[in-house]
Design an enzyme around this catalytic site. Structure first.
Site, PDB file in Angstrom:
ATOM      1  N   LEU A 102       0.827  -1.206   0.000  1.00  0.00           N
ATOM      2  CA  LEU A 102       0.000   0.000   0.000  1.00  0.00           C
ATOM      3  C   LEU A 102       0.862   1.259   0.000  1.00  0.00           C
ATOM      4  O   LEU A 102       1.840   1.345   0.742  1.00  0.00           O
ATOM      5  CB  LEU A 102      -0.898  -0.012   1.243  1.00  0.00           C
ATOM      6  CG  LEU A 102      -1.875   1.154   1.390  1.00  0.00           C
ATOM      7  CD1 LEU A 102      -2.964   1.067   0.334  1.00  0.00           C
ATOM      8  CD2 LEU A 102      -2.486   1.152   2.787  1.00  0.00           C
ATOM      9  N   HIS A 103       0.496   2.224  -0.829  1.00  0.00           N
ATOM     10  CA  HIS A 103       1.232   3.490  -0.835  1.00  0.00           C
ATOM     11  C   HIS A 103       0.325   4.631  -1.269  1.00  0.00           C
ATOM     12  O   HIS A 103      -0.472   4.511  -2.190  1.00  0.00           O
ATOM     13  CB  HIS A 103       2.475   3.438  -1.735  1.00  0.00           C
ATOM     14  CG  HIS A 103       2.214   2.964  -3.134  1.00  0.00           C
ATOM     15  ND1 HIS A 103       1.981   1.638  -3.450  1.00  0.00           N
ATOM     16  CD2 HIS A 103       2.168   3.636  -4.311  1.00  0.00           C
ATOM     17  CE1 HIS A 103       1.806   1.510  -4.754  1.00  0.00           C
ATOM     18  NE2 HIS A 103       1.903   2.714  -5.296  1.00  0.00           N
ATOM     19  N   LEU A 104       0.463   5.741  -0.560  1.00  0.00           N
ATOM     20  CA  LEU A 104      -0.277   6.965  -0.844  1.00  0.00           C
ATOM     21  C   LEU A 104       0.615   7.899  -1.647  1.00  0.00           C
ATOM     22  O   LEU A 104       1.733   8.207  -1.240  1.00  0.00           O
ATOM     23  CB  LEU A 104      -0.692   7.631   0.474  1.00  0.00           C
ATOM     24  CG  LEU A 104      -1.308   9.034   0.378  1.00  0.00           C
ATOM     25  CD1 LEU A 104      -2.653   8.992  -0.335  1.00  0.00           C
ATOM     26  CD2 LEU A 104      -1.462   9.643   1.778  1.00  0.00           C
TER      27      LEU A 104
END
Length: 220
Positions: free
Chosen positions: A132-134
């Site tokens: 997961l990465h923003l």
């Protein structure tokens, strides 16, 4: 003659079976080996440990510069917790997503150019990398790493989902729905994200969007 042909046929079969066996053994050996640290699928995990890319960190997240930035400012905020994608997020991680969003906003607030550049915080509907990465990305899209329609549409259509929308969905529904139906957005025509004017190719688009964006260092 028939005996000679039969002998040749048998020799060919033996050779082919031997080659198939070697290929099978090689594939089995490869499959049994763990992915190397440099393998593309491990890219974000290795980047989290790269001091040249790391910007900040705390007990919950690591912030890095995108290795191939698609704008003048492009950071990734990654949780330390092992979360492969949005689909794996549960309501238990809502506070974590809020923390990631807050850290992204802090980055923007510390950026001098934020006075005249706009930013977005969001997630890709179908990320190309695991973990997961923003994304925290400025909307100038002034970068040589922005090369094709897929790059462009992944940030300027609803393939790119605002962080606040994700948090609202998680808070309301308790999970994040499958966004696979948005994959077709990557094939949409090239359009300026500012005026929505369609452009024929990437060089034309990149030249056009610069007319909307302040030059680096411009304080106006």
């Amino acid at each position: 003659w028939p005996a000679m042909m039969a002998a040749k046929g048998n020799a060919f079969s033996v050779l082919m079976n031997s080659q198939k066996r070697k290929l099978a053994e090689g594939a089995a050996k490869t499959a049994s080996q763990p992915a190397k640290k440099g393998h593309w699928s491990m890219g974000l995990l290795s980047s989290m440990e790269d001091p040249a890319l790391r910007v900040d960190s705390d007990e919950k997240v690591v912030i890095i510069k995108d290795k191939y930035p698609k704008a003048r400012y492009h950071w990734l905020i990654l949780p330390r917790e092992n979360i492969p994608s949005l689909k794996a997020v549960s309501s238990a991680q809502l506070d974590l997503l809020k923390h990631m969003h807050t850290k992204g906003q802090e980055l923007i607030d510390k950026t001098e150019d934020a006075k005249h550049l706009s930013f977005r915080l969001g997630y890709h509907a179908i990320p190309s990398m695991s973990h997961l990465h923003l994304h925290v990305i400025s909307q100038d899209f002034d970068s040589p790493c922005l090369k094709n329609k897929k790059h462009w549409n992944s940030f300027t259509t609803d393939y790119f989902i605002d962080s606040e929308d994700i948090m609202e969905e998680l808070e309301t529904e308790g999970k994040i729905s499958d966004k696979g139906s948005r994959n077709d957005r990557l094939k949409e025509p090239l359009r300026c994200h500012m005026c929505k004017k369609e452009q024929v190719n990437m060089p034309k688009l990149k030249a056009h969007i610069l007319s909307h964006i302040p030059k680096p260092g411009d304080k106006k």
